[in-house]
Design an enzyme around this catalytic site. Structure first.
Site, PDB file in Angstrom:
ATOM      1  N   ALA A   1      58.720  18.283  42.607  1.00 22.75           N
ATOM      2  CA  ALA A   1      59.939  17.757  43.552  1.00 22.75           C
ATOM      3  C   ALA A   1      60.621  18.941  43.843  1.00 22.75           C
ATOM      4  CB  ALA A   1      60.544  16.681  42.591  1.00 22.75           C
ATOM      5  N   THR A   2      60.707  20.023  43.237  1.00 26.60           N
ATOM      6  CA  THR A   2      61.694  21.076  43.450  1.00 26.60           C
ATOM      7  C   THR A   2      61.210  21.740  44.799  1.00 26.60           C
ATOM      8  OG1 THR A   2      62.318  21.440  40.984  1.00 26.60           O
ATOM      9  CG2 THR A   2      62.744  23.342  42.829  1.00 26.60           C
TER      10      THR A   2
ATOM     11  N   ASN B   1      69.616  11.864  38.088  1.00 28.66           N
ATOM     12  CA  ASN B   1      68.783  12.196  36.852  1.00 28.66           C
ATOM     13  C   ASN B   1      69.665  12.236  35.624  1.00 28.66           C
ATOM     14  OD1 ASN B   1      69.348  14.420  38.623  1.00 28.66           O
ATOM     15  ND2 ASN B   1      69.089  15.589  36.844  1.00 28.66           N
TER      16      ASN B   1
ATOM     17  N   SER C   1      57.386  13.630  41.972  1.00 28.00           N
ATOM     18  CA  SER C   1      57.070  14.721  41.071  1.00 28.00           C
ATOM     19  C   SER C   1      56.044  13.735  40.135  1.00 28.00           C
ATOM     20  CB  SER C   1      58.263  15.074  39.918  1.00 28.00           C
ATOM     21  OG  SER C   1      58.037  15.703  39.043  1.00 28.00           O
TER      22      SER C   1
ATOM     23  N   CYS D   1      66.725  20.612  33.066  1.00 33.48           N
ATOM     24  CA  CYS D   1      66.891  21.703  33.912  1.00 33.48           C
ATOM     25  C   CYS D   1      68.089  22.592  33.677  1.00 33.48           C
ATOM     26  CB  CYS D   1      66.790  21.309  35.446  1.00 33.48           C
ATOM     27  SG  CYS D   1      65.619  20.118  35.687  1.00 33.48           S
TER      28      CYS D   1
HETATM   29  C1  LIG Z   1      66.392  14.177  40.467  1.00 30.85           C
HETATM   30  C2  LIG Z   1      65.636  15.137  40.297  1.00 30.85           C
HETATM   31  N1  LIG Z   1      64.894  16.044  41.458  1.00 30.85           N
HETATM   32  C3  LIG Z   1      64.270  16.973  41.038  1.00 30.85           C
HETATM   33  C4  LIG Z   1      63.515  17.517  39.900  1.00 30.85           C
HETATM   34  C5  LIG Z   1      62.749  18.386  39.916  1.00 30.85           C
HETATM   35  O1  LIG Z   1      61.195  17.804  39.670  1.00 30.85           O
HETATM   36  P1  LIG Z   1      60.064  19.044  39.386  1.00 30.85           P
HETATM   37  O2  LIG Z   1      60.161  19.069  38.099  1.00 30.85           O
HETATM   38  O3  LIG Z   1      58.893  18.208  39.914  1.00 30.85           O
HETATM   39  O4  LIG Z   1      60.306  20.322  40.301  1.00 30.85           O
HETATM   40  C6  LIG Z   1      63.863  16.517  39.104  1.00 30.85           C
HETATM   41  C7  LIG Z   1      63.548  17.063  37.394  1.00 30.85           C
HETATM   42  O5  LIG Z   1      64.233  17.018  36.624  1.00 30.85           O
HETATM   43  C8  LIG Z   1      64.988  15.594  38.878  1.00 30.85           C
HETATM   44  O6  LIG Z   1      65.219  14.764  37.916  1.00 30.85           O
END
Ligand SMILES: Cc1ncc(COP(=O)(O)O)c(C=O)c1O
Length: 379
Positions: A75-76, A155, A202, A326
């Site tokens: 997702a990032t 999140n 993700s 994160c």
């Molecule tokens: C709301 C949200 N967006 C983006 C991400 C990033 O996801 P990824 O680990 O797949 O890069 C996260 C991960 O914690 C998340 O909770």
């Protein structure tokens, strides 16, 4: 199967991959190993699997024609591609963009970067429930607004924006597109994805594999490429496509979406059990509200250090999170809880429980017993 001696309550950080997903991945890596860009038989075979994975993702999300899937590492990367890629491509149309102050860093940091490049950014404040008030978005929109990015489910606290109302407001402005970070709602909350112009998945949040993910966007939307090279993924993300990972993403999405309603019901019950056990404990203040996603239950400790409690729980095999995974190594304070108007002490001492299909009613009882013991015994 989970280890019988542990209770995993950190599904918003990551999930255990489904067995079917792991076996699909390992089988494909040994059998379907062609490069999907090669024009020989093995390449054509790999490409056909890749195309099927794209179709399957759109089908699982009940999206008919008009959307495309760009595979990413998660997702990032998908958020970065959508937000920066869109703004750089369309900056001649306007330079005003909107987001909220409780977005995940993979969204917020994109906006901060674009701000440095000369974009004017409005960071909408959330209300006490952690959601954007649609009237605030309405006030912020201008004729220069080209992109609005507001997350579906937060999140940290599980607050859920009203995507239907927000999308209606954005789409009243022909130049503006609506992007949503849907990482925490895919496979969990029933979202009408057709309200969105761009959104992300993700893999590892939906019992898929780390390193898998995608951006889904309307066919007609053009983005500036972020990774230069051989032109794979519609020219947006060059590099040999990891076909097995892409198929593993499609598989985990298919499995989780097929049981979304049954699981929502089950998780809602488990959530309620945890809530009943926690809400009256002395020194606990809830941050999630009754309108938050049942998958996330966030509270602050008013008299104890959350990091100490999280460690003590871990020592007895109960895994929870303080602020988001994160952030937790970078800073000990939650900007999301602070954005609710809560004190510094509360923002520094948050605990997040996030549920998944491997949790059950007994987990709530064991958690409550151990949590109460720890709360009584630590200073
Ligand atoms: C709301 C949200 N967006 C983006 C991400 C990033 O996801 P990824 O680990 O797949 O890069 C996260 C991960 O914690 C998340 O909770």
């Amino acid at each position: 199967m989970r280890n019988a001696n542990q209770i995993y309550l950190d599904h918003a950080a990551t999930t255990k991959p489904y067995d079917e997903v792991v076996s699909l991945y390992t089988r494909m890596e040994s059998e379907i190993y062609g490069n999907s860009s090669s024009i020989h038989g093995l390449g054509i075979e790999a490409l056909s699997y890749l195309n099927k994975a794209r179709e399957s993702i759109l089908k699982s999300l009940k999206l008919n024609k008009g959307y495309k899937v760009i595979f990413t590492s998660g997702a990032t990367e998908a958020n970065n591609l959508a937000i920066i890629g869109y703004c750089l491509k369309h900056q001649n149309r306007g330079k005003h963009i909107i987001t909220s102050n409780v977005e995940h860093p993979s969204v917020l940091e994109c906006f901060r970067y674009l701000e440095k490049l000369g974009f004017k950014v409005t960071y909408l404040k959330v209300n006490r429930n952690g959601v954007v008030d649609p009237s605030e978005l309405e006030k912020a929109m201008t004729k220069e607004t080209i992109l609005v990015s507001l997350m579906s489910t937060n999140n940290e606290i599980g607050s859920m924006n009203d995507l239907s109302k927000l999308s209606q407001i954005v789409h009243a402005y022909p130049k503006a597109v609506f992007h949503s970070d849907t990482t925490q709602s895919v496979g969990k909350d029933n979202v009408d994805y057709s309200l969105l112009d761009m959104f992300v998945i993700s893999g590892h949040k939906i019992h898929g594999l780390k390193g898998s993910g995608c951006l889904v966007l309307k066919d007609k939307i053009e983005l500036e490429q972020r990774v230069f090279g051989g032109g794979q993924e519609d020219g947006l993300r060059s590099g040999t496509v990891p076909v097995s990972l892409c198929c593993s993403l499609a598989k985990s999405l298919q499995i989780i979406q097929a049981k979304i309603s049954a699981e929502f019901e089950l998780i809602s019950k488990i959530h309620q059990q945890f809530l009943d056990e926690i809400k009256n404990v002395d020194g606990v203040e809830l941050n999630s509200t009754s309108s938050s996603s049942p998958y996330i239950l966030n509270f602050s400790l008013t008299k104890k250090k959350a990091s100490v409690v999280v460690e003590a729980l871990s020592n007895v095999g109960i895994y929870v999170s303080s602020v988001s995974a994160c952030n937790s190594k970078k800073e000990a304070s939650s900007y999301v809880v602070a954005a609710l108007g809560k004190s510094d002490v509360l923002a520094h001492n948050t605990i997040r429980l996030s549920f998944g299909e491997d949790n059950n009613k007994e987990d709530a009882l064991v958690f409550a017993r151990e949590f109460n013991k720890i709360m009584e015994n630590i200073r």
